[in-house]
Design an enzyme around this catalytic site. Structure first.
Site, PDB file in Angstrom:
ATOM      1  N   ASP A   1      -8.358   6.455  10.097  1.00  0.00           N
ATOM      2  CA  ASP A   1      -8.002   5.736   8.819  1.00  0.00           C
ATOM      3  C   ASP A   1      -8.796   4.739   8.607  1.00  0.00           C
ATOM      4  O   ASP A   1      -8.580   3.735   9.514  1.00  0.00           O
ATOM      5  CB  ASP A   1      -6.450   5.565   8.576  1.00  0.00           C
ATOM      6  CG  ASP A   1      -6.225   5.032   7.553  1.00  0.00           C
ATOM      7  OD1 ASP A   1      -7.055   4.899   6.511  1.00  0.00           O
ATOM      8  OD2 ASP A   1      -4.791   4.751   7.139  1.00  0.00           O
TER       9      ASP A   1
ATOM     10  N   ALA B   1      -3.959 -10.618   2.183  1.00  0.00           N
ATOM     11  CA  ALA B   1      -2.990 -10.357   3.511  1.00  0.00           C
ATOM     12  C   ALA B   1      -3.552  -9.821   4.695  1.00  0.00           C
ATOM     13  O   ALA B   1      -3.419 -10.334   5.747  1.00  0.00           O
ATOM     14  CB  ALA B   1      -1.734  -9.896   2.867  1.00  0.00           C
ATOM     15  N   ASN B   2      -4.255  -8.883   4.554  1.00  0.00           N
ATOM     16  CA  ASN B   2      -5.043  -8.173   5.749  1.00  0.00           C
ATOM     17  C   ASN B   2      -5.889  -9.001   6.378  1.00  0.00           C
ATOM     18  O   ASN B   2      -5.766  -9.111   7.680  1.00  0.00           O
ATOM     19  CB  ASN B   2      -5.705  -6.852   5.268  1.00  0.00           C
ATOM     20  CG  ASN B   2      -4.909  -5.871   4.530  1.00  0.00           C
ATOM     21  OD1 ASN B   2      -3.638  -6.054   4.760  1.00  0.00           O
ATOM     22  ND2 ASN B   2      -5.520  -4.836   3.754  1.00  0.00           N
TER      23      ASN B   2
ATOM     24  N   ASN C   1     -19.690  -4.718   1.118  1.00  0.00           N
ATOM     25  CA  ASN C   1     -19.966  -3.481   1.870  1.00  0.00           C
ATOM     26  C   ASN C   1     -21.198  -3.169   1.091  1.00  0.00           C
ATOM     27  O   ASN C   1     -21.809  -3.802   0.246  1.00  0.00           O
ATOM     28  CB  ASN C   1     -18.801  -2.553   1.882  1.00  0.00           C
ATOM     29  CG  ASN C   1     -18.408  -2.354   0.372  1.00  0.00           C
ATOM     30  OD1 ASN C   1     -19.105  -2.284  -0.596  1.00  0.00           O
ATOM     31  ND2 ASN C   1     -17.137  -1.786   0.117  1.00  0.00           N
TER      32      ASN C   1
ATOM     33  N   GLY D   1     -19.989   0.406   7.311  1.00  0.00           N
ATOM     34  CA  GLY D   1     -18.871   1.579   7.928  1.00  0.00           C
ATOM     35  C   GLY D   1     -19.614   2.298   9.298  1.00  0.00           C
ATOM     36  O   GLY D   1     -19.881   1.405  10.209  1.00  0.00           O
TER      37      GLY D   1
ATOM     38  N   ASP E   1       1.009  -1.213  -0.061  1.00  0.00           N
ATOM     39  CA  ASP E   1       0.037  -0.024   0.044  1.00  0.00           C
ATOM     40  C   ASP E   1       0.631   1.256  -0.007  1.00  0.00           C
ATOM     41  O   ASP E   1       1.773   1.473   0.856  1.00  0.00           O
ATOM     42  CB  ASP E   1      -1.146   0.023   1.167  1.00  0.00           C
ATOM     43  CG  ASP E   1      -1.903  -1.077   1.372  1.00  0.00           C
ATOM     44  OD1 ASP E   1      -2.173  -1.734   0.255  1.00  0.00           O
ATOM     45  OD2 ASP E   1      -2.568  -1.374   2.267  1.00  0.00           O
TER      46      ASP E   1
ATOM     47  N   ASP F   1     -11.503  -5.654   5.665  1.00  0.00           N
ATOM     48  CA  ASP F   1     -10.606  -6.775   5.966  1.00  0.00           C
ATOM     49  C   ASP F   1     -10.487  -7.148   7.127  1.00  0.00           C
ATOM     50  O   ASP F   1     -10.692  -8.534   7.500  1.00  0.00           O
ATOM     51  CB  ASP F   1      -9.089  -6.367   5.212  1.00  0.00           C
ATOM     52  CG  ASP F   1      -9.296  -5.987   3.884  1.00  0.00           C
ATOM     53  OD1 ASP F   1      -9.996  -6.567   3.327  1.00  0.00           O
ATOM     54  OD2 ASP F   1      -8.427  -5.417   3.375  1.00  0.00           O
TER      55      ASP F   1
END
Length: 325
Positions: free
Chosen positions: A253, A49-50, A191, A229, A20, A259
């Site tokens: 952030d 990966a996350n 989402n 969210g 990232d 994830d």
């Protein structure tokens, strides 16, 4: 809970490995607009990966299936996964393509905009999945996303179903999915934008979340969890519908929060907990992550999530007992 005293659930994560590149800015740019940003950072990432690191930090025995380029980005990422006690035996190297990268803008309210150049992640093939068949057959959960080829996702989902292993799919980035794939998915975690693409219904409140989850369920998936969210999450557990409110935190952030939700949710599901409890636990884990900068660096550990859940319980009911996950 002492995670060393119980069996660690076995989760196979199949997905992307990226780096990232993040810029903080006062606002996200409009098309054609240039904005003078602030701090820049370069961090390991990728949805696969996350989610693998989130599941590992929250008590799972994780095997990560992915593909990297033969470069420092990919090789450094593998060392990070090993430090998290993730099985990296099935992370393959593509000599023709570089490791994936993501270009991320984050505004001062924590919202983000992301462009991914998947690189080697797009060359993960069904033949690669065949090499990990024994691991998939032995798993409690197979967790996947869509930053790898959809035909590989479909192939892995069919393999998991053949062995009676539950498939959790995070349909990100948003895409139209085949009936063959949806038939093999046990739980889908979109989402609101991904839920809209899957259902044709714009999700902007609890009522539209209910309509969208029902429409997605009608495609053959009994269990749907829509992440919303700052509004929380909406759970469809067969014919039961529940709105899970968001945790009251100040977002710094939001990169990687979805994830973290997926990894945390899968750990609870692998332990046999009800969908509502899985979503509540995942909501709390994600709420911790958004108070920190970065994706993988922000992922919490089990002790942190249990402390947060205990604090929430004390605030709402005076209960001094910590959560037992």
């Amino acid at each position: 809970m002492d995670t060393e005293t119980i069996r660690r659930p076995k989760i196979v994560v199949i997905g992307s490995c990226n780096t990232d590149m993040v810029v903080k800015a006062p606002a996200l740019p409009l098309p054609g607009e240039t904005i003078l940003g602030g701090t820049f950072s370069m961090n390991p990432g990728g949805k696969g990966a996350n989610q693998a690191i989130a599941a590992a930090r929250l008590g799972a025995d994780v095997t990560f299936i992915s593909k990297i380029g033969y470069d420092l980005y990919g090789l450094n990422a593998v060392e990070i996964y090993r430090s998290e006690r993730i099985n990296t035996e099935y992370i393959f190297t593509d000599p023709k393509h570089p490791s994936g990268v993501a270009l991320i803008s984050v505004d001062y309210s924590g919202e983000n905009s992301i462009i991914v150049a998947p690189g080697a992640s797009r060359s993960l093939t069904p033949e690669d999945i065949d090499k990990a068949e024994a691991r998939i057959a032995d798993a409690d959960i197979v967790l996947m996303q869509l930053e790898i080829p959809v035909e590989t996702v479909e192939y892995a989902a069919a393999m998991a179903r053949k062995y009676g292993v539950s498939v959790v799919l995070n349909p990100a980035p948003a895409a139209i999915l085949s009936e063959a794939l949806l038939h093999n998915v046990g739980v889908i975690l979109p989402n609101r934008l991904e839920a809209e693409m899957l259902s044709g219904i714009k999700v902007n409140d609890e009522q539209t979340a209910w309509l969208a989850s029902r429409a997605i369920g009608n495609k053959g998936i009994g269990d749907v969890v829509i992440t919303l969210g700052r509004d929380g999450a909406f759970v469809k557990d067969n014919d039961e519908y529940t709105m899970i409110p968001a945790c009251n935190v100040e977002a710094v952030d939001t990169t990687g929060a979805g994830d973290v939700f997926c990894g945390a949710f899968s750990v609870c599901l692998a332990r046999g907990l009800p969908l509502k409890e899985c979503a509540e636990f995942a909501n709390t884990a994600a709420s911790i992550a958004i108070t920190r900068i970065g994706a993988q660096s922000a992922i919490p550990y089990m002790s942190e999530v249990n402390l947060a859940i205990g604090r929430q319980r004390r605030e709402t009911s005076g209960d001094t007992e910590s959560a037992d996950y």
